[in-house]
Each structure stands twice: as structure tokens, then as C-alpha cells.
Write an enzyme that holds these catalytic residues in place. Structure first.
Site, PDB file in Angstrom:
ATOM      1  CG  ASP A   1      -3.348   3.339  -2.143  1.00 14.54           C
ATOM      2  OD1 ASP A   1      -4.314   2.571  -2.067  1.00 14.54           O
ATOM      3  OD2 ASP A   1      -2.765   3.824  -1.179  1.00 14.54           O
ATOM      4  CD  GLU A   2      -5.606  -1.122  -0.868  1.00 12.21           C
ATOM      5  OE1 GLU A   2      -5.801  -2.146  -0.187  1.00 12.21           O
ATOM      6  OE2 GLU A   2      -5.928   0.018  -0.497  1.00 12.21           O
TER       7      GLU A   2
ATOM      8  CG  ASP B   1      -1.920   1.070   1.277  1.00  9.70           C
ATOM      9  OD1 ASP B   1      -3.116   0.764   1.130  1.00  9.70           O
ATOM     10  OD2 ASP B   1      -1.533   2.243   1.431  1.00  9.70           O
TER      11      ASP B   1
END
Ligand code: DCP
Ligand code: CA
Ligand code: CA
Length: 364
Positions: free
Chosen positions: A111-112, A10
Site C-alpha cells: 500500500d505504499e 499511501d
């Protein structure tokens, strides 16, 4: 089942960090990335803020005006509008580094991601730590982004672990340490447990995961239904058998049908468009996405192609908006349509993840 080695990666304060990478002079200042609404002025919400701004109580989701008030004494505070295209570019580059290192790569959002690296590290957690450190270094050197990584035997624990020592964290939870790791944590740390569920537990005087383990499966099922009850019961014990599923970053979702007969009749085509909208919308919701662009596509009777799309004012996940836009596009496209249409498609693009869906009721 063999022991798996799973990473959850993340990015730290993602949108704000992207802005810092683009303009390094921002690094010493409080940085807030804002979604300004079309009402003008300061109306709108904070998408995220860097850790300097967070010290003043600024966080995702609060109104921009609150953030400004909280940062009043910081004359150097910066408020920037979101730039999704730029963040997507940064994300794409970093995701490439990750997927190159994984046996199975599952994209979750800009974002992950989850990585199954079991084979890559021969099931060894020490090798896994080295690999994770390498990934962090490469992403830092090449893309100038920091991220946090959780390593454990499953997705659930890795997700919790990646958040455990943010920013720039690396947290390894060995299989035999899973329960020990979980016990002192707040119940709210379990993904999917939101404020409402937390409050329910607090009323029962249960605060930590260790407390939560006092409830048997029957009590949980009675209170939350079998599916959610079982999920909570297992989660409290660190049990999660969800495989890491291969999934690449998506840039669009689309559906196309061959019509029962070639046509350029609005009513007939519109019926089909609405059906396609429903199908596309189902996939979008299942993937927790919003879209900002809607398009329709014709394959005409001579097999030539024609398409038309429209950019919306703001990202949405609304089916009504999708249907309305698609019908409008259809109307416009048919205005000077000479050829009949053989196949018809609907697509949505400019995707972004729905945020703040962390309550268990919206989780399943
Ligand atoms: N985001 C948003 N609105 C929210 C929450 C998040 O627009 N209510 C966006 C901005 C974030 C990105 O999604 O940069 C990723 O969300 P995270 O929850 O992972 O938070 P950050 O990456 O910003 O911070 P952290 O360092 O805690 O991961
Ligand atoms: Ca993040
Ligand atoms: Ca995230």
C-alpha cells in the site's frame, strides 16, 4: 547536492477500501477487515477498518471481539476476512500508474511507495503538485482507489506529509518550510519512534518535535546509541539524505547453489537446504516481509528441473518454520528420486509486509 522532489504515496484504509471498491454498497457502512485466527469464532485481529468504523474506535491490531463491541450499535457493520490476493491485484495496478510517473520508483509494500520525480518536474514543486494530482486522479478513475500523497525534498518528510491530511490528502512541504512543518508535530510522528521511545521523551517533558530540538546530539547519542541518536537528531531537523532506491514489487525471494558434488543423499542435501534457508530468511527480514508459501527446487544431473512447494496455514517470518517446511519438502521429494541433484534452491512466496514494526529498536 541538488534539491530533490520526492513523493510518498499511501493508499487510504487500504484493505477496507479494496473491499468497498469490489462491493460499493459497503461504502455507507462500517467495514472491518479481519485476520481470523485458526482458533475459530471471533478470535483474531482487525487488519484495518474504513473511516466510518474508525469513528467508533476501531483500528488496526485490536481484537475482533473489541471491534464488534465498539460497533454494537451499528447493526449494519460488516466484518470481512482478508483477501490478500485481491488486494495485491489492486495494488499492482495502482503501482503501475505510479512507477510510470516516476524517475525512480521504490516499492515499499502493497500500500505504499516512494517516487523520485526530480527530473520529471524539473525540480519544481509547483509542477510536482500537478503531477501528484494527476496521479491521484488516474488512480481514482482507473482503479477506484483513493490515496494520500506527501511531497517534499526527502523521504522522511514526504512519509510524514502523506499521513498529514488523510484520507485523500495532498500535502506539499517546500524545502524552506520543512522545519516549520515539523515543529508542532508530536515526536511520535517521526517514523521509527514507537511507544517506548515516546514515553522516554515524555518523561523528559518533551512532547513535540520543537521540544525535541532542545536535545543536543551528544545527549541523544548517549541515550540511544550513535546510529539511532543521529537519526533522531537529523529527523527533528528534517534532514534525510536516503536516496529513493529502485525497487519493484517482489513476488518471491529465492536462493540457489551448485552443490559441491551431485547427490541424492538426504543428510548432505539437508545441510545445504538449511544454509539456503538462512540466506533467504535474511533477505526476507531485511525487507520486512512475511511469507506464506515455501518451495524447494532441484536442477538434476541431466539438467532437468523439479520443484515442490507447500502453502502454510498463515503468513510467518519464522526461520524455524522455514527450515522445517523446506526439510519436509526435501524428504518428500527424495522419496522416489532416481536422478542425482546438481543444484538446489529454496524460495518463499505469497509475501506480505510485517506490520506494526514501528518501534525504533526494530527499525534499524
Ligand atoms: N495492516 C495490517 N495490520 C496492521 C496494520 C496494517 O494488516 N496492524 C494492513 C491493513 C492495511 C494495510 O496494512 O490496510 C496498510 O496499512 P496502513 O498503516 O497504511 O493503514 P491503512 O491503509 O489501513 O489506513 P490509512 O488510511 O491510515 O493509511
Ligand atoms: Ca495506507
Ligand atoms: Ca501504509
Amino acid at each position: 547536492m541538488e534539491t530533490r522532489v520526492v513523493f510518498h504515496i499511501d493508499f487510504d484504509y487500504f484493505y477496507a477500501q479494496c473491499e468497498e471498491t469490489r462491493s460499493p454498497e459497503l461504502k455507507s457502512k462500517p467495514v472491518c477487515v479481519c485476520v481470523f485466527s485458526d482458533r475459530g469464532g471471533d478470535s483474531g485481529a482487525i487488519a484495518t477498518a474504513n473511516y466510518t468504523a474508525r469513528k467508533y474506535g476501531v483500528k488496526s491490531g485490536i481484537p475482533i471481539s473489541f471491534a464488534k463491541k465498539r460497533l454494537e450499535e451499528r447493526k449494519d457493520a460488516v466484518f470481512l476476512p482478508v483477501d490478500f490476493d485481491f488486494y495485491s491485484d489492486m495494488s499492482e495496478k495502482a503501482m503501475k500508474v505510479m512507477s510510470d510517473s516516476a524517475n525512480i520508483f521504490e516499492y515499499v509494500g502493497r500500500d505504499e511507495a516512494y517516487l523520485d520525480v526530480t527530473q520529471r518536474v524539473s525540480g519544481d514543486f509547483k509542477n510536482a503538485s500537478h503531477l501528484a494530482q494527476q496521479i491521484k486522479n488516474t488512480i481514482r478513475d482507473k482503479i477506484k482507489l483513493s490515496c494520500s500523497i506527501g511531497i517534499s525534498p526527502n523521504k522522511l518528510i514526504s512519509k510524514i506529509a502523506s499521513d498529514f491530511q488523510k484520507p485523500d490528502g495532498l500535502t506539499l512541504v517546500l524545502p524552506e518550510k520543512v522545519e516549520e512543518f515539523l515543529e508542532p508535530l508530536k515526536i511520535r510522528t517521526i517514523p521509527g519512534i514507537g511507544k517506548k521511545t515516546e514515553t522516554k521523551f515524555l518523561e523528559m517533558k518533551l512532547e513535540t518535535i520543537s521540544d525535541l530540538k532542545k536535545l543536543d546530539i551528544f545527549t541523544l547519542n548517549k541515550n540511544f546509541g550513535r546510529k539511532t541518536g543521529t537519526y533522531i537528531y537529523n529527523a527533528a531537523r528534517g534532514i534525510d539524505n536516503e536516496p529513493v532506491k529502485k525497487r519493484e514489487a517482489r513476488i518471491q525471494y529465492s536462493k540457489i547453489v551448485t552443490l559441491k558434488e551431485d547427490s541424492k543423499n538426504y543428510e548432505f542435501l539437508s545441510e545445504n537446504i538449511l544454509e539456503l534457508c538462512k540466506e533467504v530468511h535474511n533477505i526476507v527480514i531485511k525487507n520486512n516481509q512475511m511469507f506464506k508459501s515455501v518451495g524447494i527446487h532441484f536442477v538434476q544431473s541431466d539438467l532437468s528441473n523439479k520443484s515442490k512447494s507447500k502453502m502454510l496455514k498463515s503468513p510467518t517470518s519464522s526461520i524455524e518454520k522455514l527450515k522445517k517446511t523446506a526439510e519436509q519438502l526435501l524428504k518428500e521429494a527424495l522419496e522416489n528420486q532416481t536422478s542425482t541433484i546438481r543444484r538446489l534452491g529454496v524460495k518463499v512466496s505469497e509475501l506480505s509486509e510485517i506490520q506494526g514494526q514501528s518501534d525504533i529498536t526494530s527499525y534499524f
